[in-house]
Design an enzyme around this catalytic site. Structure first.
Site, PDB file in Angstrom:
ATOM      1  N   HIS A  90      10.959  -8.543   1.192  1.00 24.83           N
ATOM      2  CA  HIS A  90      10.584  -7.133   1.008  1.00 24.83           C
ATOM      3  C   HIS A  90      11.810  -6.246   1.231  1.00 24.83           C
ATOM      4  O   HIS A  90      12.681  -6.570   2.043  1.00 24.83           O
ATOM      5  CB  HIS A  90       9.482  -6.766   2.013  1.00 24.83           C
ATOM      6  CG  HIS A  90       8.798  -5.485   1.715  1.00 24.83           C
ATOM      7  ND1 HIS A  90       9.304  -4.265   2.131  1.00 24.83           N
ATOM      8  CD2 HIS A  90       7.654  -5.217   1.039  1.00 24.83           C
ATOM      9  CE1 HIS A  90       8.484  -3.298   1.728  1.00 24.83           C
ATOM     10  NE2 HIS A  90       7.485  -3.851   1.066  1.00 24.83           N
TER      11      HIS A  90
ATOM     12  N   TYR B 131       2.950   4.789   0.738  1.00 25.04           N
ATOM     13  CA  TYR B 131       3.604   5.387   1.907  1.00 25.04           C
ATOM     14  C   TYR B 131       2.565   6.199   2.683  1.00 25.04           C
ATOM     15  O   TYR B 131       1.722   6.877   2.092  1.00 25.04           O
ATOM     16  CB  TYR B 131       4.746   6.297   1.481  1.00 25.04           C
ATOM     17  CG  TYR B 131       5.922   5.591   0.842  1.00 25.04           C
ATOM     18  CD1 TYR B 131       6.632   4.608   1.531  1.00 25.04           C
ATOM     19  CD2 TYR B 131       6.334   5.915  -0.446  1.00 25.04           C
ATOM     20  CE1 TYR B 131       7.724   3.973   0.953  1.00 25.04           C
ATOM     21  CE2 TYR B 131       7.428   5.290  -1.035  1.00 25.04           C
ATOM     22  CZ  TYR B 131       8.115   4.315  -0.327  1.00 25.04           C
ATOM     23  OH  TYR B 131       9.194   3.694  -0.910  1.00 25.04           O
TER      24      TYR B 131
ATOM     25  N   PHE C 129       6.433   2.303  -4.110  1.00 25.11           N
ATOM     26  CA  PHE C 129       7.807   2.520  -3.657  1.00 25.11           C
ATOM     27  C   PHE C 129       8.387   3.883  -4.038  1.00 25.11           C
ATOM     28  O   PHE C 129       9.407   4.287  -3.495  1.00 25.11           O
ATOM     29  CB  PHE C 129       8.757   1.417  -4.157  1.00 25.11           C
ATOM     30  CG  PHE C 129       8.454   0.051  -3.625  1.00 25.11           C
ATOM     31  CD1 PHE C 129       8.651  -0.252  -2.282  1.00 25.11           C
ATOM     32  CD2 PHE C 129       7.949  -0.948  -4.455  1.00 25.11           C
ATOM     33  CE1 PHE C 129       8.361  -1.507  -1.775  1.00 25.11           C
ATOM     34  CE2 PHE C 129       7.664  -2.209  -3.959  1.00 25.11           C
ATOM     35  CZ  PHE C 129       7.866  -2.486  -2.618  1.00 25.11           C
TER      36      PHE C 129
ATOM     37  N   ASP D 288       0.849  -1.180   0.000  1.00 22.05           N
ATOM     38  CA  ASP D 288       0.000   0.000   0.000  1.00 22.05           C
ATOM     39  C   ASP D 288       0.895   1.244   0.000  1.00 22.05           C
ATOM     40  O   ASP D 288       2.108   1.139   0.183  1.00 22.05           O
ATOM     41  CB  ASP D 288      -0.997  -0.004   1.165  1.00 22.05           C
ATOM     42  CG  ASP D 288      -0.354  -0.018   2.538  1.00 22.05           C
ATOM     43  OD1 ASP D 288       0.878  -0.151   2.631  1.00 22.05           O
ATOM     44  OD2 ASP D 288      -1.087   0.112   3.531  1.00 22.05           O
TER      45      ASP D 288
END
Length: 227
Positions: free
Chosen positions: A190, A70, A81, A68
């Protein structure tokens, strides 16, 4: 609310049925209620579908799938990202830049903008397209996955080959949706500081993606073309 009006034209026919379903209407109702009663939604509505604006299923060569947006004010852009170059680089993005440096031997510039990769067919898509400020995962139950799964399915079904980079457990749950003989699905930890040192930096995904594309007659991605 009619989200179809916000969606880039190339994706409207693909997503129309999903948004007109009962679950799609419920998602839109929930978003409208949040906008009317709270207004605490990141990124701004105009950026919710930014990841789709420059690409079609046929033009997408690589998908980097996030979870999802920031959740800091001014950070989310609608591209997974990525942040604006004027915004301090979040830890996960810093680790992605480190991966690029490790695989290319060159450090990205200080004005690096990950979203610039979409000019080469790289889609930066989150599974959930909104979040409340300072509350990561807060919109995970709204139903956005209905929409983004449809996007992923359209890309995966397109006959042109696509590489899917699934970083982290949430992204890896989409693996079965993406499997096809003409696609490459790669999984790694991740890039967040909590998990990046468990193998993310050693994943070799950027080189593997380029090997896959070039052997099929497509240009390699210039992972340093970020400014």
């Amino acid at each position: 609310m009619n989200l179809l009006n916000d969606i880039p034209e190339a994706w409207r026919d693909i997503l129309a049925g999903t948004l007109s379903s009962d679950a799609g209407r419920l998602l839109q109702q929930r978003l409208l209620e949040l906008l009317l009663h709270d207004g605490d939604i990141l990124p701004p509505r105009r950026a919710w579908f930014s990841a789709l604006r420059a690409l079609t299923p046929a033009a997408t060569r690589v998908v980097i799938l996030g979870q999802d947006p920031y959740h800091g004010i001014g950070q989310a852009t609608g591209h997974a990202f990525a942040v604006e170059p004027s915004t301090p680089t979040p830890p996960s993005l810093r680790n992605i830049f480190k991966l690029i440096e490790l695989e290319s031997g060159t450090q990205p510039s200080t004005s690096a903008d990950l979203s610039k990769l979409e000019r080469q067919g790289v889609m930066l898509l989150n599974s959930v397209l909104t979040v409340a400020s300072s509350k990561p995962g807060s919109h995970s139950q709204l139903g956005w996955q209905l929409v983004t799964d449809c996007v992923l399915d359209a890309v995966a079904r397109d006959p042109n080959p696509t590489v899917f980079l699934l970083w982290g457990a949430e992204a890896q749950r989409k693996s079965e949706l993406l499997q096809a003989d003409h696609n490459l699905v790669l999984s790694a930890p991740h890039p967040s500081p909590l998990s990046a040192y468990r193998g993310f930096f050693q994943c070799g995904h950027l080189a593997a993606a380029n090997d896959f594309l070039t052997t099929r007659g497509y240009p390699a991605i210039d992972w340093l073309a970020l400014s």
